[in-house]
Scaffold this motif. Structure first.
Motif, PDB file in Angstrom:
ATOM      1  N   THR A 273       0.823  -1.218   0.000  1.00  0.00           N
ATOM      2  CA  THR A 273       0.000   0.000   0.000  1.00  0.00           C
ATOM      3  C   THR A 273       0.857   1.268   0.000  1.00  0.00           C
ATOM      4  OG1 THR A 273      -0.243  -0.130   2.420  1.00  0.00           O
ATOM      5  CG2 THR A 273      -2.010  -1.078   1.074  1.00  0.00           C
TER       6      THR A 273
ATOM      7  N   HIS B 297       1.142   1.386   7.273  1.00  0.00           N
ATOM      8  CA  HIS B 297       0.931   0.846   5.932  1.00  0.00           C
ATOM      9  C   HIS B 297       1.336  -0.618   5.844  1.00  0.00           C
ATOM     10  CE1 HIS B 297      -0.646   3.752   3.058  1.00  0.00           C
ATOM     11  NE2 HIS B 297      -0.064   4.692   3.782  1.00  0.00           N
TER      12      HIS B 297
ATOM     13  N   GLY C  99      -1.084  -3.184   4.297  1.00  0.00           N
ATOM     14  CA  GLY C  99      -0.662  -3.894   3.097  1.00  0.00           C
ATOM     15  C   GLY C  99      -0.630  -5.394   3.286  1.00  0.00           C
TER      16      GLY C  99
END
Length: 320
Positions: A128, A196, A200
């Motif tokens: 991400t 993130h 992710g």
């Protein structure tokens, strides 16, 4: 999920938190909220299945923009390409990763792929970060060549929107915390990356379990560019469910453990998938079609691990 994402960031942006560990904890909590938005809100909304009111779908689809990605670009990549050409090399963007990852037996195998079942998870965690920084722009350029933007003005207008939303998102999630938090800037950046990484790893793993497992197929078009069979059967051959009995888990990941039902009926809200699944499974059995299903998330992860390992050792099926 929106509160889980926004509230920790609001707390950080007040400047009252000076503990490094607490800042990391708040960012990581926000990461779970970001994953929940991605899987449970924007996913349905952009499929126009969150609500019967299309304005509601439109505005809730913008929650993807809020977390740094872009709804318009994702709609092309996911709704159009992935759902139409599932597991078809080059056409399905979800199985066209960077060269160091191999998600289909039809792509070139490099020596490094022999270890991808070990290192892939690290790159899932960074997915991400890549998405919100570079991937949207890379996809925009490619989609322009494919004709998804009618004329230069349409492309430039969409580009301006993408940049504008990213300025808002990064301003709230990263820039303002760097200014307000009474800690070194690099601590905030590391905490941002940690957020993130959680998002992710969660999102990428959930999506990969549906298509990159030993039971799913990777059809190729013939010389005329035609894939044999009908679209609905294609979805059954290329998609897999997992963990169907866990309602809490299903709530958290937006019903994406019922990927078969989602691929066959993408315009239906995920809250109905569990009941629909019995009908779909029975119909597949009636027509002699596969209905791939793993009983738990852990077993599905194990199957994905096995498939990554196989693909790392399997020669290119196009060779010869």
């Amino acid at each position: 999920m929106l509160l889980v994402f926004i509230t920790p960031l609001v707390i950080i942006n007040t400047g009252i938190v000076s503990s490094v560990w607490l800042i990391f904890a708040l960012y990581i909590t926000s990461g779970f909220g970001m994953a929940g938005i991605g899987m449970g809100i924007m996913h349905d909304a952009i499929h126009n299945s969150y609500s019967k009111n299309q304005k509601v779908n439109q505005y809730l689809g913008y929650t993807l923009n809020l977390i740094g990605a872009n709804a318009s670009i994702w709609k092309i990549q996911h709704n159009v390409l992935h759902h139409t050409f599932t597991n078809i090399e080059e056409a399905d963007d979800d199985i066209n990763p960077p060269f160091f990852l191999r998600f289909t037996p039809h792509t070139k195998r490099y020596m490094i792929h022999k270890f991808q079942h070990i290192y892939s998870w690290f790159f899932y965690g960074l997915s991400t970060v890549s998405w919100v920084t570079a991937k949207d722009f890379i996809r925009m350029a490619r989609f322009k060549k494919m004709g998804f933007f009618k004329g230069g003005k349409a492309f430039n207008k969409e580009l301006a929107k993408v940049i504008g939303w990213k300025v808002v998102s990064f301003g709230f999630v990263l820039v303002l915390p760097i200014i307000m938090a009474p800690v070194a800037w690099w601590i905030v950046v590391l905490a941002f990356i940690s957020m993130h990484f959680v998002t992710g790893l969660l999102i990428t793993t959930v999506f990969q379990l549906a298509h990159i497992v030993p039971t799913t197929e990777y059809p190729l078009p013939n010389e005329e560019g035609i894939v044999e069979g009908d679209w609905a059967s294609h979805q059954l051959f290329t998609t897999s469910n997992f963990s169907p009995k866990s309602r809490l888990f299903s709530w958290f990941i937006g019903g994406l453990n019922y990927q078969i039902e989602h691929h066959l009926l993408p315009n239906i809200c995920h809250v109905h998938y569990r009941k629909i699944s019995h009908i779909v499974a029975q119909t597949a059995k009636e027509y002699g079609l596969p209905y791939h299903n793993k009983h738990s998330f852990v077993s599905a992860v194990g199957e994905h691990f096995k498939m990554l390992r196989q693909l790392g050792r399997m020669d290119n099926l196009r060779a010869g």
